[in-house]
Design a protein around this motif. Sequence first.
Motif, PDB file in Angstrom:
ATOM      1  N   LEU A   1      44.815  55.270  59.065  1.00 27.36           N
ATOM      2  CA  LEU A   1      43.821  54.569  58.250  1.00 27.36           C
ATOM      3  C   LEU A   1      43.821  55.093  56.809  1.00 27.36           C
ATOM      4  N   ILE A   2      43.949  56.427  56.652  1.00 29.85           N
ATOM      5  CA  ILE A   2      44.006  57.016  55.311  1.00 29.85           C
ATOM      6  C   ILE A   2      45.242  56.525  54.562  1.00 29.85           C
ATOM      7  N   GLU A   3      46.366  56.408  55.294  1.00 27.06           N
ATOM      8  CA  GLU A   3      47.594  55.918  54.661  1.00 27.06           C
ATOM      9  C   GLU A   3      47.439  54.457  54.213  1.00 27.06           C
ATOM     10  N   LYS A   4      46.805  53.653  55.068  1.00 28.04           N
ATOM     11  CA  LYS A   4      46.566  52.258  54.695  1.00 28.04           C
ATOM     12  C   LYS A   4      45.690  52.169  53.449  1.00 28.04           C
ATOM     13  N   LEU A   5      44.620  52.960  53.412  1.00 28.05           N
ATOM     14  CA  LEU A   5      43.739  52.941  52.254  1.00 28.05           C
ATOM     15  C   LEU A   5      44.443  53.449  51.000  1.00 28.05           C
ATOM     16  N   ARG A   6      45.343  54.454  51.166  1.00 27.61           N
ATOM     17  CA  ARG A   6      46.093  54.963  50.024  1.00 27.61           C
ATOM     18  C   ARG A   6      47.029  53.905  49.467  1.00 27.61           C
ATOM     19  N   LEU A   7      47.714  53.181  50.405  1.00 25.88           N
ATOM     20  CA  LEU A   7      48.596  52.101  49.961  1.00 25.88           C
ATOM     21  C   LEU A   7      47.806  51.000  49.256  1.00 25.88           C
ATOM     22  N   LYS A   8      46.639  50.680  49.803  1.00 22.68           N
ATOM     23  CA  LYS A   8      45.799  49.659  49.172  1.00 22.68           C
ATOM     24  C   LYS A   8      45.338  50.107  47.799  1.00 22.68           C
ATOM     25  N   ASN A   9      44.981  51.393  47.681  1.00 24.77           N
ATOM     26  CA  ASN A   9      44.554  51.935  46.399  1.00 24.77           C
ATOM     27  C   ASN A   9      45.687  51.897  45.378  1.00 24.77           C
ATOM     28  N   SER A  10      46.895  52.221  45.844  1.00 28.46           N
ATOM     29  CA  SER A  10      48.052  52.181  44.937  1.00 28.46           C
ATOM     30  C   SER A  10      48.336  50.761  44.467  1.00 28.46           C
ATOM     31  N   THR A  11      48.238  49.790  45.375  1.00 30.25           N
ATOM     32  CA  THR A  11      48.437  48.390  44.959  1.00 30.25           C
ATOM     33  C   THR A  11      47.373  47.966  43.957  1.00 30.25           C
ATOM     34  N   LEU A  12      46.113  48.383  44.164  1.00 30.23           N
ATOM     35  CA  LEU A  12      45.049  48.047  43.205  1.00 30.23           C
ATOM     36  C   LEU A  12      45.309  48.700  41.857  1.00 30.23           C
ATOM     37  N   LYS A  13      45.857  49.942  41.848  1.00 28.42           N
ATOM     38  CA  LYS A  13      46.187  50.595  40.584  1.00 28.42           C
ATOM     39  C   LYS A  13      47.293  49.845  39.857  1.00 28.42           C
ATOM     40  N   VAL A  14      48.283  49.353  40.645  1.00 31.18           N
ATOM     41  CA  VAL A  14      49.362  48.572  40.032  1.00 31.18           C
ATOM     42  C   VAL A  14      48.812  47.300  39.406  1.00 31.18           C
ATOM     43  N   GLN A  15      47.911  46.604  40.120  1.00 33.64           N
ATOM     44  CA  GLN A  15      47.286  45.392  39.576  1.00 33.64           C
ATOM     45  C   GLN A  15      46.478  45.701  38.327  1.00 33.64           C
ATOM     46  N   LYS A  16      45.789  46.857  38.332  1.00 33.02           N
ATOM     47  CA  LYS A  16      45.019  47.248  37.152  1.00 33.02           C
ATOM     48  C   LYS A  16      45.932  47.501  35.957  1.00 33.02           C
ATOM     49  N   LYS A  17      47.088  48.167  36.206  1.00 38.50           N
ATOM     50  CA  LYS A  17      48.027  48.408  35.119  1.00 38.50           C
ATOM     51  C   LYS A  17      48.568  47.093  34.564  1.00 38.50           C
ATOM     52  N   LYS A  18      48.863  46.139  35.463  1.00 44.70           N
ATOM     53  CA  LYS A  18      49.359  44.837  35.006  1.00 44.70           C
ATOM     54  C   LYS A  18      48.319  44.145  34.134  1.00 44.70           C
ATOM     55  N   LEU A  19      47.057  44.185  34.570  1.00 40.49           N
ATOM     56  CA  LEU A  19      45.994  43.547  33.790  1.00 40.49           C
ATOM     57  C   LEU A  19      45.802  44.237  32.446  1.00 40.49           C
ATOM     58  N   MET A  20      45.914  45.568  32.416  1.00 38.39           N
ATOM     59  CA  MET A  20      45.797  46.282  31.153  1.00 38.39           C
ATOM     60  C   MET A  20      46.941  45.933  30.213  1.00 38.39           C
ATOM     61  N   LEU A  21      48.166  45.801  30.772  1.00 47.04           N
ATOM     62  CA  LEU A  21      49.301  45.390  29.949  1.00 47.04           C
ATOM     63  C   LEU A  21      49.106  43.987  29.390  1.00 47.04           C
ATOM     64  N   GLN A  22      48.596  43.074  30.238  1.00 43.64           N
ATOM     65  CA  GLN A  22      48.327  41.727  29.752  1.00 43.64           C
ATOM     66  C   GLN A  22      47.272  41.740  28.648  1.00 43.64           C
ATOM     67  N   LEU A  23      46.230  42.581  28.806  1.00 41.21           N
ATOM     68  CA  LEU A  23      45.195  42.678  27.787  1.00 41.21           C
ATOM     69  C   LEU A  23      45.757  43.226  26.475  1.00 41.21           C
ATOM     70  N   LYS A  24      46.641  44.233  26.562  1.00 41.99           N
ATOM     71  CA  LYS A  24      47.266  44.763  25.348  1.00 41.99           C
ATOM     72  C   LYS A  24      48.141  43.725  24.673  1.00 41.99           C
ATOM     73  N   GLN A  25      48.889  42.962  25.483  1.00 34.77           N
ATOM     74  CA  GLN A  25      49.710  41.911  24.898  1.00 34.77           C
ATOM     75  C   GLN A  25      48.857  40.873  24.172  1.00 34.77           C
ATOM     76  N   LYS A  26      47.722  40.512  24.781  1.00 30.85           N
ATOM     77  CA  LYS A  26      46.836  39.553  24.124  1.00 30.85           C
ATOM     78  C   LYS A  26      46.255  40.120  22.843  1.00 30.85           C
ATOM     79  N   GLU A  27      45.928  41.429  22.854  1.00 32.41           N
ATOM     80  CA  GLU A  27      45.426  42.050  21.636  1.00 32.41           C
ATOM     81  C   GLU A  27      46.496  42.059  20.536  1.00 32.41           C
ATOM     82  N   GLU A  28      47.746  42.341  20.926  1.00 33.96           N
ATOM     83  CA  GLU A  28      48.830  42.333  19.937  1.00 33.96           C
ATOM     84  C   GLU A  28      49.085  40.936  19.387  1.00 33.96           C
ATOM     85  N   MET A  29      48.936  39.920  20.244  1.00 29.66           N
ATOM     86  CA  MET A  29      49.158  38.548  19.793  1.00 29.66           C
ATOM     87  C   MET A  29      47.932  37.966  19.090  1.00 29.66           C
ATOM     88  N   GLY A  30      46.827  38.667  19.069  1.00 34.40           N
ATOM     89  CA  GLY A  30      45.632  38.183  18.364  1.00 34.40           C
ATOM     90  C   GLY A  30      44.767  37.233  19.162  1.00 34.40           C
TER      91      GLY A  30
END
Length: 381
Positions: free
Chosen positions: A185-214
């Motif tokens: 169960l801990i491993e499943k939650l860790r994998l889920k947490n890692s996937t959520l971190k990856v999604q957060k990084k993607k969203l942050m990258l998209q936000l930075k791209q939008k900021e750069e594009m104005g």
Amino acid sequence: MEDAHSVDTDATGEDPLHDLTDDQLYHLVEETIRANEVLAAETNMFEKFLNRVEPRDTGTGSLASTPGLGIRDEKGHNRKRSKSKSHTLDRSMKLNAEQKCDIAQREIEELREDIERMKEESEKVLDTYKAIMEEADMRLSEMKKESYEFERDIVKGSVNHRTNKVIAEKCMRYFEDKLRARDTLIEKLRLKNSTLKVQKKKLMLQLKQKEEMGEVLHEVDFNQLKIENQQYLEKIDERNQDLLRLKLMAGNTLQVLNSYKKKLHTLTMEAERLESEISSRQELQTRIQNETQLVEVERAKAEQINKRLRKQLANFKVPDVMDYVAEKASLYDIQKKVKSWERKVDIAEMALRTHRKTWNQMQLTGHMNAATNWSALAMEV
């Protein structure tokens, strides 16, 4: 109130309250208490309004320039004025009805905003408590499940029937299985947490791209949006006021319509009643007309009889008194003769009855003699 009474006493030289009765003084005190309560509520609302508005809009000199407040000194205390000036200043510095309504409207809006803010905070707290309760319920259900499984597998299922003791190997195996399940169960939650971190990084990258594009909104855009939002809110308030006014007009129109409907209903009921009454009156009129015709016919007949009787009365002649006396005397004589003849008839009837009786007796004796003669002849033969 005390200043006004003191001015009156100074002007006239005597206190007008001495002329009032106890009931009038009681009513005056009650009215003064009610007026003071209203003024206290208005003052409290006005103080709240000033405490809220002063840091933003008015500054340090707003208390002195605000209508309805007394002149204050540097320490914030009210300075004493002369009695003549205080009376005129109180009249000139009082709030009018429009200002009071404006202040009350702003206080109502602030109160609504506070209520909405408190509602949002309470909803957040309530959601937090609901989440905590759900987590506690889940933990309680898991603990009950684990307690049931432990009692089933270890306390009852792994007991040696010969020694009545728990087998250690089964107990160790049970805990190892539980720890292994917890690790998975801990491993499943860790994998889920890692996937959520990856999604957060993607969203942050998209936000930075939008900021750069104005494409991201800046503070100026937010201020512009706030101004537009305020304008739209003002328009919404105007539309709400119009809607309330139209609702009031619709309510008044509905009340008038209901009153007219009630009047129409009563008038229709009255018209139906009048129609039925008119029909009954018409029937009565036709019946009266028929009776009138019959009465006219009877009246014509009675009039003819009356005419004939009047004609007979006109032609009638009263006889003389001597003729009446003579006729009356002849009537008495005739009555006497009738009585005498009636007595004679009675006497003749009595004689007839006696003669019939004797005749019947004679016939009876004759029959008896004949019968005896016949019997004697028969004997001789």
